[in-house]
Design an enzyme around this catalytic site. Structure first.
Site, PDB file in Angstrom:
ATOM      1  N   HIS A 166       0.959  -1.147   0.143  1.00 43.03           N
ATOM      2  CA  HIS A 166       0.071  -0.051   0.231  1.00 43.03           C
ATOM      3  C   HIS A 166       0.773   1.534   0.118  1.00 43.03           C
ATOM      4  O   HIS A 166       1.843   1.280   0.492  1.00 43.03           O
ATOM      5  CB  HIS A 166      -0.895  -0.019   1.312  1.00 43.03           C
ATOM      6  CG  HIS A 166      -2.070  -0.878   1.221  1.00 43.03           C
ATOM      7  ND1 HIS A 166      -2.223  -1.712   2.600  1.00 43.03           N
ATOM      8  CD2 HIS A 166      -3.200  -1.242   0.225  1.00 43.03           C
ATOM      9  CE1 HIS A 166      -3.152  -2.621   2.110  1.00 43.03           C
ATOM     10  NE2 HIS A 166      -3.827  -2.081   1.065  1.00 43.03           N
ATOM     11  N   CYS A 253      -2.552   0.696   9.644  1.00 40.68           N
ATOM     12  CA  CYS A 253      -3.738  -0.182   9.225  1.00 40.68           C
ATOM     13  C   CYS A 253      -4.527  -0.692  10.447  1.00 40.68           C
ATOM     14  O   CYS A 253      -5.839  -1.085  10.049  1.00 40.68           O
ATOM     15  CB  CYS A 253      -3.028  -1.570   8.537  1.00 40.68           C
ATOM     16  SG  CYS A 253      -1.460  -1.532   7.959  1.00 40.68           S
TER      17      CYS A 253
HETATM   18  C1  CIR Z   1      -3.439  -7.596   3.816  1.00 38.01           C
HETATM   19  O1  CIR Z   1      -2.635  -8.165   2.957  1.00 38.01           O
HETATM   20  O2  CIR Z   1      -4.507  -7.028   3.170  1.00 38.01           O
HETATM   21  C2  CIR Z   1      -3.365  -7.662   5.347  1.00 38.01           C
HETATM   22  N1  CIR Z   1      -2.622  -8.896   5.495  1.00 38.01           N
HETATM   23  C3  CIR Z   1      -2.349  -6.353   5.436  1.00 38.01           C
HETATM   24  C4  CIR Z   1      -3.253  -4.977   5.502  1.00 38.01           C
HETATM   25  C5  CIR Z   1      -2.250  -3.973   5.706  1.00 38.01           C
HETATM   26  N2  CIR Z   1      -3.285  -2.503   5.651  1.00 38.01           N
HETATM   27  C6  CIR Z   1      -2.587  -1.548   5.278  1.00 38.01           C
HETATM   28  O3  CIR Z   1      -1.519  -1.644   5.095  1.00 38.01           O
HETATM   29  N3  CIR Z   1      -3.334  -0.588   5.258  1.00 38.01           N
END
Ligand code: CIR
Length: 258
Positions: A166, A253
């Site tokens: 991201h 996140c």
């Molecule tokens: C994913 O791959 O969607 C989750 N394991 C981690 C999400 C991380 N979110 C973020 O960077 N906003």
């Protein structure tokens, strides 16, 4: 300076050990430790002058503790996203239910198929939003997002991602023109106007710090970044996120701040 009044978090579920991972940070999360770390994260947020809404674990969605991705919350509107990761797409309904307690119906917007967008790709710098075009956020999602923001007097620009998951995996705004920047974002022309701290490669994970009402929460174990943030003049709070890192998740996140 106070900008946020509310924070939403969701407690990790047992199924988190099956969460999506790139394998960049190897190992399976230890659920018990993740719960403790999440508890410490909530305590850190409470020190930042916000009220914290704590949602229960949702075993149907292994990655559901990463609440930042199914919504983007601004001062003027809430945008329910359309996550590009199939296993996460259904996380939006329950987040929307919570968000309805804070925003009137007419200020709740949606990103719709075929557009995809995840909140981790959105970095808010005042009225300007940078949006990462990534594996999770596509061109149509960004087009819809820009249209929605325009209705509320906000602006947006696209940043093409080549390497990281991201946008905020690698670049984060700490207000007052201060930016933490790492890896593929170091040489992006659009970020040169900020007062940048260039993260050393071995501390790249710590590019994901969060500013909350004047304090900055920093992941534990990254001394160079910690010192740099303190030198910028911020009071810091360290929180260990080792178990979330195994799923490519960081501090931003784990919450929605608005
Ligand atoms: C994913 O791959 O969607 C989750 N394991 C981690 C999400 C991380 N979110 C973020 O960077 N906003």
């Amino acid at each position: 300076m106070k900008r946020f009044n509310h924070v939403i978090v969701r407690r990790p579920c047992k199924a988190m050990i099956q969460g999506i991972t790139s394998g960049l940070y190897p190992g399976k999360p230890d659920y018990k430790l993740a719960l403790d770390q999440h508890g410490a994260y909530i305590e850190a947020l409470k020190k930042c002058d916000v009220d914290v809404t704590i949602l229960p674990p949702d075993e149907d969605y292994p990655d559901s503790c990463f609440v930042e991705d199914p919504a983007v919350l601004t001062e003027k509107c809430a945008i329910i996203t359309n996550p590009g990761a199939a296993s996460r797409n259904g996380e939006t309904s329950s987040i929307e239910e919570t968000i309805r307690k804070f925003y009137p119906e007419e200020r709740i917007e949606h990103i719709c198929h075929p557009g995809t967008l995840e909140g981790g790709d959105v970095m808010m710098c005042g009225d300007h939003f940078y949006v990462g075009r990534s594996q999770r956020t596509n061109e149509e999602g960004i087009r819809q997002f820009a249209d929605i923001l325009g209705k509320y007097g906000y602006y947006c620009s696209e940043v093409k991602l080549e390497e990281v998951l991201h946008l905020k995996t690698g670049v984060n705004y700490l207000e007052n023109n201060n930016l933490l920047v790492s890896g593929e974002f170091i040489h992006k022309p659009e970020f040169q106007k900020y007062n940048r701290y260039v993260i050393p490669e071995e501390e790249a994970y710590a590019a994901n710090c969060i500013w909350v009402n004047g304090r900055v929460i920093v992941p534990a174990g990254y001394p160079a970044v910690l010192k740099a943030v303190q030198t910028m003049g911020y009071e810091t709070i360290e929180v260990d996120t080792s178990e979330f890192r195994k799923l490519d998740g960081g501090l931003s996140c784990l919450s929605l701040r608005f």
